[in-house]
Design a protein around this motif. Structure first.
Motif, short mmCIF file in Angstrom:
data_model
loop_
_atom_site.label_atom_id
_atom_site.label_comp_id
_atom_site.label_asym_id
_atom_site.label_seq_id
_atom_site.Cartn_x
_atom_site.Cartn_y
_atom_site.Cartn_z
N CYS A 125 34.45 -10.80 -16.14
CA CYS A 125 33.20 -11.00 -16.13
C CYS A 125 32.53 -10.01 -14.86
CB CYS A 125 32.97 -12.44 -15.81
SG CYS A 125 33.60 -13.16 -14.50
N ARG A 126 31.51 -10.52 -14.36
CA ARG A 126 30.76 -9.58 -13.25
C ARG A 126 31.42 -9.82 -11.97
NH1 ARG A 126 25.42 -11.54 -15.18
NH2 ARG A 126 24.73 -9.87 -16.81
N HIS A 127 32.29 -11.07 -12.03
CA HIS A 127 32.67 -11.62 -10.57
C HIS A 127 34.18 -11.43 -10.70
CE1 HIS A 127 28.84 -13.23 -10.84
NE2 HIS A 127 28.73 -12.76 -9.49
N VAL A 146 35.69 -22.04 -11.83
CA VAL A 146 36.61 -23.06 -12.10
C VAL A 146 37.72 -23.37 -11.13
CG1 VAL A 146 35.95 -23.19 -14.49
CG2 VAL A 146 38.03 -21.95 -13.67
N SER A 147 38.18 -24.40 -10.99
CA SER A 147 39.52 -24.82 -10.40
C SER A 147 40.47 -24.70 -11.13
CB SER A 147 39.31 -26.25 -9.55
OG SER A 147 38.42 -26.23 -8.59
N GLY A 148 41.64 -24.19 -10.84
CA GLY A 148 42.87 -24.06 -11.73
C GLY A 148 43.75 -25.40 -11.58
N PRO A 149 44.87 -25.47 -12.64
CA PRO A 149 45.72 -26.70 -12.74
C PRO A 149 46.27 -27.15 -11.74
CG PRO A 149 46.20 -24.90 -14.44
CD PRO A 149 45.32 -24.41 -13.34
N ASP A 150 46.60 -26.18 -10.62
CA ASP A 150 46.99 -26.71 -9.33
C ASP A 150 45.98 -27.07 -8.17
OD1 ASP A 150 46.28 -24.23 -8.89
OD2 ASP A 150 48.31 -23.43 -8.18
N GLY A 151 44.78 -27.12 -8.73
CA GLY A 151 43.57 -27.10 -7.71
C GLY A 151 43.34 -25.98 -7.02
N SER A 152 43.88 -24.81 -7.40
CA SER A 152 43.40 -23.50 -6.72
C SER A 152 42.08 -23.03 -7.16
CB SER A 152 44.69 -22.40 -6.97
OG SER A 152 44.73 -22.20 -8.31
N ASN A 153 41.47 -22.27 -6.17
CA ASN A 153 40.12 -21.42 -6.68
C ASN A 153 40.52 -20.04 -6.83
OD1 ASN A 153 38.31 -23.76 -7.08
ND2 ASN A 153 38.31 -24.05 -4.88
N TYR A 154 39.89 -19.31 -7.63
CA TYR A 154 39.66 -17.94 -7.61
C TYR A 154 38.64 -17.33 -6.75
CZ TYR A 154 39.62 -13.26 -9.47
OH TYR A 154 39.29 -11.81 -9.75
N TRP A 155 39.11 -16.57 -5.87
CA TRP A 155 38.03 -15.90 -5.07
C TRP A 155 37.74 -14.52 -5.45
CZ3 TRP A 155 35.76 -19.68 -2.28
CH2 TRP A 155 36.56 -20.78 -2.18
N VAL A 156 36.32 -14.28 -5.63
CA VAL A 156 36.00 -12.87 -5.86
C VAL A 156 36.29 -11.93 -4.88
CG1 VAL A 156 33.80 -11.66 -6.57
CG2 VAL A 156 33.84 -13.96 -6.94
N SER A 157 37.01 -10.86 -5.30
CA SER A 157 37.31 -9.69 -4.45
C SER A 157 36.29 -8.61 -4.40
CB SER A 157 38.68 -9.26 -4.89
OG SER A 157 38.52 -8.36 -6.15
N HIS A 158 36.43 -7.89 -3.62
CA HIS A 158 35.31 -6.61 -3.32
C HIS A 158 35.46 -5.83 -4.57
CE1 HIS A 158 33.62 -8.37 0.10
NE2 HIS A 158 34.80 -8.32 0.69
N GLU A 159 36.70 -5.77 -5.21
CA GLU A 159 37.13 -4.76 -6.20
C GLU A 159 36.25 -5.21 -7.57
OE1 GLU A 159 40.05 -6.04 -4.42
OE2 GLU A 159 39.29 -4.40 -3.00
N ALA A 160 35.93 -6.34 -7.77
CA ALA A 160 35.34 -6.84 -9.05
C ALA A 160 34.21 -6.13 -9.27
CB ALA A 160 35.05 -8.38 -8.86
N HIS A 161 34.09 -5.42 -10.55
CA HIS A 161 33.21 -4.77 -11.04
C HIS A 161 31.96 -5.46 -11.37
CE1 HIS A 161 33.26 -5.60 -15.40
NE2 HIS A 161 34.65 -5.71 -15.11
N VAL A 162 30.76 -4.99 -11.27
CA VAL A 162 29.54 -5.57 -11.68
C VAL A 162 29.20 -4.69 -13.14
CG1 VAL A 162 27.15 -5.68 -11.32
CG2 VAL A 162 28.95 -5.92 -9.35
N GLY A 163 28.85 -5.68 -14.21
CA GLY A 163 28.55 -4.83 -15.44
C GLY A 163 28.83 -5.70 -16.43
N GLY A 164 28.98 -5.35 -17.76
CA GLY A 164 29.01 -6.19 -19.01
C GLY A 164 30.11 -7.27 -18.74
N SER A 165 30.02 -8.21 -19.47
CA SER A 165 31.30 -9.22 -19.43
C SER A 165 32.07 -9.06 -20.82
CB SER A 165 30.73 -10.68 -19.28
OG SER A 165 30.01 -10.63 -18.17
N ASP A 166 33.27 -8.94 -20.80
CA ASP A 166 34.09 -8.85 -21.99
C ASP A 166 35.61 -8.79 -21.69
OD1 ASP A 166 33.06 -7.61 -25.02
OD2 ASP A 166 34.19 -9.20 -24.57
N ALA A 167 36.42 -8.34 -22.81
CA ALA A 167 37.71 -8.64 -22.58
C ALA A 167 38.13 -6.89 -22.56
CB ALA A 167 38.49 -8.82 -23.81
#
Length: 129
Positions: free
Chosen positions: A36-38, A105-126
């Motif tokens: 996704c964008r993030h 969302v929080s993961g099964p172990d309570g962890s959160n995923y943090w957005v990295s600066h490398e995350a692309h901005v654009g359309g969302s998909d697989a």
């Protein structure tokens, strides 16, 4: 507004990072190679405790899809989207499935995923599911 009934899941779960409302089970992950964008996003065969936004046509990496944003029923945060229809026959496997954006969302172990600066901005998909 009526009474809110929330489904409580048992096992390894993904939950809303804002209010901890249960959203999906690990065993219902279809693919972890969505984006996704993030950053990362996961495709689930089943999600709970979400409400659907309006259907709309979106151009995504893999073509045109009819999608609806999904919102946490606990706090109203947008947590991803649901594929209502895929216009390309190779993408039909996505229909009726939902994507949860990993940073929301929080993961099964309570962890959160943090957005990295490398995350692309654009359309969302697989990339490839």
């Amino acid at each position: 507004m009526g009474r809110l009934f929330v489904t409580h899941l048992e096992g390894k779960i993904y939950s809303c990072k804002h209010c901890r409302t249960h959203l999906a089970l690990c065993q219902d992950i279809v693919s972890k190679s969505f984006h996704c964008r993030h950053g990362k996003a996961y495709l689930f065969s089943k999600v709970v405790n979400v409400s659907l936004g309006e259907k709309e046509e979106r151009q995504m990496t893999t073509g045109w899809h009819t999608v609806a944003d999904i919102f946490c029923v606990g706090c109203g945060s947008i947590v991803g989207w649901k594929y209502e229809a895929a216009h390309d026959k190779t993408q039909k496997y996505k229909e009726g499935k939902s994507v949860l954006e990993r940073y929301k969302v929080s993961g099964p172990d309570g962890s959160n995923y943090w957005v990295s600066h490398e995350a692309h901005v654009g359309g969302s998909d697989a990339d490839d599911a």
